[in-house]
Scaffold this motif. Structure first.
Motif, mmCIF file in Angstrom:
data_model
loop_
_atom_site.group_PDB
_atom_site.id
_atom_site.type_symbol
_atom_site.label_atom_id
_atom_site.label_comp_id
_atom_site.label_asym_id
_atom_site.label_seq_id
_atom_site.Cartn_x
_atom_site.Cartn_y
_atom_site.Cartn_z
ATOM 1 N N TRP A 88 0.832 -1.215 0.000
ATOM 2 C CA TRP A 88 0.000 0.000 0.000
ATOM 3 C C TRP A 88 0.858 1.253 0.000
ATOM 4 N N LEU A 89 1.920 1.266 0.803
ATOM 5 C CA LEU A 89 2.797 2.444 0.856
ATOM 6 C C LEU A 89 3.531 2.642 -0.465
ATOM 7 N N THR A 90 4.107 1.581 -0.997
ATOM 8 C CA THR A 90 4.876 1.706 -2.235
ATOM 9 C C THR A 90 4.018 2.198 -3.386
ATOM 10 N N LEU A 91 2.872 1.536 -3.597
ATOM 11 C CA LEU A 91 2.011 1.928 -4.713
ATOM 12 C C LEU A 91 1.264 3.227 -4.421
ATOM 13 N N GLY A 92 0.937 3.466 -3.151
ATOM 14 C CA GLY A 92 0.210 4.685 -2.808
ATOM 15 C C GLY A 92 1.065 5.938 -2.903
ATOM 16 N N VAL A 93 2.306 5.847 -2.415
ATOM 17 C CA VAL A 93 3.190 7.014 -2.407
ATOM 18 C C VAL A 93 3.811 7.252 -3.790
ATOM 19 N N LEU A 94 4.277 6.183 -4.425
ATOM 20 C CA LEU A 94 5.013 6.338 -5.678
ATOM 21 C C LEU A 94 4.177 6.024 -6.919
ATOM 22 N N GLY A 95 3.240 5.085 -6.811
ATOM 23 C CA GLY A 95 2.635 4.447 -7.968
ATOM 24 C C GLY A 95 2.158 5.343 -9.082
ATOM 25 N N LYS A 96 1.187 6.220 -8.804
ATOM 26 C CA LYS A 96 0.560 6.984 -9.881
ATOM 27 C C LYS A 96 1.524 7.993 -10.502
ATOM 28 N N LYS A 97 2.182 8.806 -9.654
ATOM 29 C CA LYS A 97 3.069 9.834 -10.194
ATOM 30 C C LYS A 97 4.272 9.209 -10.907
ATOM 31 N N PHE A 98 4.796 8.112 -10.350
ATOM 32 C CA PHE A 98 5.912 7.437 -10.984
ATOM 33 C C PHE A 98 5.538 6.971 -12.385
ATOM 34 N N ALA A 99 4.379 6.351 -12.509
ATOM 35 C CA ALA A 99 3.965 5.812 -13.807
ATOM 36 C C ALA A 99 3.773 6.926 -14.827
ATOM 37 N N ILE A 100 3.134 8.026 -14.415
ATOM 38 C CA ILE A 100 2.877 9.139 -15.333
ATOM 39 C C ILE A 100 4.183 9.747 -15.820
ATOM 40 N N ILE A 101 5.084 10.038 -14.883
ATOM 41 C CA ILE A 101 6.334 10.707 -15.251
ATOM 42 C C ILE A 101 7.259 9.759 -16.010
ATOM 43 N N ALA A 102 7.267 8.492 -15.632
ATOM 44 C CA ALA A 102 8.111 7.520 -16.336
ATOM 45 C C ALA A 102 7.734 7.438 -17.807
ATOM 46 N N ARG A 103 6.448 7.529 -18.101
ATOM 47 C CA ARG A 103 6.013 7.505 -19.497
ATOM 48 C C ARG A 103 6.401 8.795 -20.220
ATOM 49 N N ARG A 104 6.370 9.921 -19.516
ATOM 50 C CA ARG A 104 6.739 11.195 -20.138
ATOM 51 C C ARG A 104 8.211 11.228 -20.536
ATOM 52 N N VAL A 105 9.059 10.690 -19.663
ATOM 53 C CA VAL A 105 10.504 10.784 -19.913
ATOM 54 C C VAL A 105 11.074 9.476 -20.452
ATOM 55 N N ASN A 106 10.194 8.493 -20.707
ATOM 56 C CA ASN A 106 10.602 7.197 -21.242
ATOM 57 C C ASN A 106 11.598 6.499 -20.313
ATOM 58 N N ALA A 107 11.334 6.552 -19.009
ATOM 59 C CA ALA A 107 12.234 5.977 -18.017
ATOM 60 C C ALA A 107 12.028 4.474 -17.907
ATOM 61 N N VAL A 108 13.123 3.721 -17.853
ATOM 62 C CA VAL A 108 13.044 2.284 -17.625
ATOM 63 C C VAL A 108 13.848 1.855 -16.400
ATOM 64 N N THR A 109 14.559 2.779 -15.773
ATOM 65 C CA THR A 109 15.276 2.495 -14.532
ATOM 66 C C THR A 109 15.006 3.609 -13.532
ATOM 67 N N ILE A 110 15.299 3.325 -12.266
ATOM 68 C CA ILE A 110 15.150 4.336 -11.222
ATOM 69 C C ILE A 110 16.062 5.520 -11.499
ATOM 70 N N ASN A 111 17.261 5.261 -11.997
ATOM 71 C CA ASN A 111 18.198 6.356 -12.264
ATOM 72 C C ASN A 111 17.756 7.221 -13.437
ATOM 73 N N ASP A 112 16.948 6.677 -14.348
ATOM 74 C CA ASP A 112 16.339 7.530 -15.374
ATOM 75 C C ASP A 112 15.468 8.599 -14.728
#
Length: 485
Positions: A88-112
């Motif tokens: 719940w914490l991992t997906l709740g805190v990071l999940g939505k914003k991480f997915a949106i931004i990862a798609r914007r910047v084409n990120a495939v790693t945490i360091n991206d």
């Protein structure tokens, strides 16, 4: 060797290898980096939940955690339930914003993500080095857990079990990539649930019910049924430290955070939170209660880490013991494969593409070969390191977990939710956090009785805020990128 016991395990190993070969077919004609390292962001809710739970549930949880419960008692079972909100914490805190931004910047790693947010090579390099070193340490723990499991349950030597286990994990991970990892994680999560339920039922039957087992624990040592545990080990500072280390700090684990890149849509995210929390609760409670109650059935174990396979042999018929044998194997393999694929991504994507071959010459030919080779070499190095195991693997695992959290927690969380966060602040947090953690852990210093992770995260947070406020803010383009929903 008991063939009746080995047959379910052999069938399981063949099945995960089959998934690896199936997953490799998805790479044909597609983007190798996107498919091999992130599975083309196609996870549904069930797979998302199971891969998060399976990735977090490792040798430490299925072998080391119950071993600690065996040694300390029922108090450790209560302590282990601190881990209940991790999905719940991992997906709740990071999940939505991480997915949106990862798609914007084409990120495939945490360091991206760290590069997109902080635009700092130092942050990316430090993050990459930390991931590789910590993952090697934690993968050594998983290899040791798998080998000990096979050694105890099948009669193979430690070295034979290690080579059998390592060969299977390396083969399906190298062949199938991220898609094979998450699909086998889903299978492994189901097997872990079945195995945990079967073992707990077998213990209750063999011990003539829960009241009788608790009575026997009290006869061995009254502290085994107290909240403080044997030797009054579970003090308030210890429990606070454990809560930070295995619950709140889990948000900063790169291999868990990476799962937030790969799910399909919001429906998958919400379903993953519900399923993952329920499965995590059942596994954590069942595994640790089995370890604690096992003290009443097998009171003279020389190594607590052997309690789960020993209980399996004691209370279950051979064919069902074989099913359970696959359960901790699944827990261990699901953590190794995730860390192995992310370590390879760190070497190839974050370091090779960005720094060693910035012109990306002959990219379409070199990257697939280099990725597969890095995964194989890393796995081989871990295998060699696991040939000399320590006594209790849970402490080595927790040490590496703490190092990852000290480096990544604040840059990930504040990078998403604090617009003033900048590169110098993130770098100051990472350096101060890991140095503090290393010093306190190396010399066994416990400030106010707390685990090293607590003051390390406190210092990292303070350094992040102070340095960010004293240095120029990030540019408007970065702020807009991370503030838009």
């Amino acid at each position: 060797m008991n063939l009746e016991l080995m047959l379910p395990l052999i069938l399981y190993l063949v099945l995960v290898l089959g998934i690896g070969f199936w997953a490799s077919r998805h790479r044909a004609g597609g983007d190798f980096v996107q498919e091999y390292f992130i599975g083309n962001r196609s996870m549904g809710g069930l797979v998302l939940a199971m891969t998060l739970v399976a990735t977090y549930t490792s040798a430490s949880s299925f072998i080391g955690g119950p071993g600690a419960a065996y040694k300390i008692g029922l108090g450790w079972v209560l302590l282990a339930m601190i881990q209940l909100p991790t999905v719940w914490l991992t997906l709740g805190v990071l999940g939505k914003k991480f997915a949106i931004i990862a798609r914007r910047v084409n990120a495939v790693t945490i360091n991206d993500m760290l590069w997109a947010r902080y635009q700092s090579k130092a942050v990316v390099v430090l993050g990459s080095v930390t991931i590789i070193l910590a993952f090697i340490a934690t993968m050594v723990v998983q290899f040791i857990g798998g080998a000990r499991l096979l050694e105890t349950a099948t009669g193979l030597s430690y070295q034979q079990g290690l080579f059998l286990f390592a060969s299977c994990v390396l083969l399906y991970t190298v062949i199938g990539g991220f898609r094979a990892v998450v699909m086998t994680d889903a299978l492994q999560g189901i097997i872990m649930l079945i195995g945990t339920g079967a073992l707990l039922a077998g213990i209750l039957i063999a011990g003539d019910g829960l009241p009788n087992l608790i009575h026997q624990l009290r006869e061995i040592d009254p502290k085994l049924v107290s909240p403080q545990g044997a030797g009054d080990m579970l003090t308030q500072p210890f429990m606070l430290s454990f809560w930070i280390l295995v619950c709140v700090g889990v948000v900063g684990l790169p291999h868990s955070a990476l799962r937030c890149f790969g799910y399909r849509d919001s429906k998958a995210l919400h379903r993953g939170i519900l399923i993952g929390t329920a499965v995590s609760a059942l596994l954590m409670f069942g595994m640790h209660l089995a370890g604690a109650l096992g003290r009443a059935i097998l009171p003279g174990m020389d190594s607590p880490d052997k309690i789960m396979p020993s209980l399996m042999m004691e209370v279950l018929p051979p064919w069902l013991a074989g099913v359970f044998l696959a359960a901790p194997m699944a827990a261990i393999m699901s953590t190794i494969d995730s860390q192995l694929i992310q370590s390879s991504a760190t070497l190839v994507k974050d370091l090779y593409l960005n720094y060693l071959n910035p012109k990306q010459e002959k990219l379409e030919v070199r990257i697939p070969r280099l990725s597969l080779l890095c995964t194989l070499i890393l796995g081989t190095l871990v295998l060699l390191a696991a040939l000399q195991p320590p006594e209790m693997i849970i402490w080595l695992n927790l040490l590496a977990f703490g190092g990852l959290q000290a480096v990544f927690l604040w840059p990930l969380v504040l990078g998403l939710y604090w617009s003033r966060a900048n590169g110098p602040g993130a770098l100051a947090s990472m350096v101060s956090g890991i140095v503090c953690y290393g010093v306190l852990s190396q010399w066994g210093i416990k400030l106010a009785g707390l685990h090293a992770i607590v003051p390390s995260l406190g210092l990292g947070l303070a350094a992040f805020v102070v340095v960010s406020l004293l240095t120029p803010p990030p540019d408007q383009g970065v702020r807009r990128l991370f503030e838009q929903q």
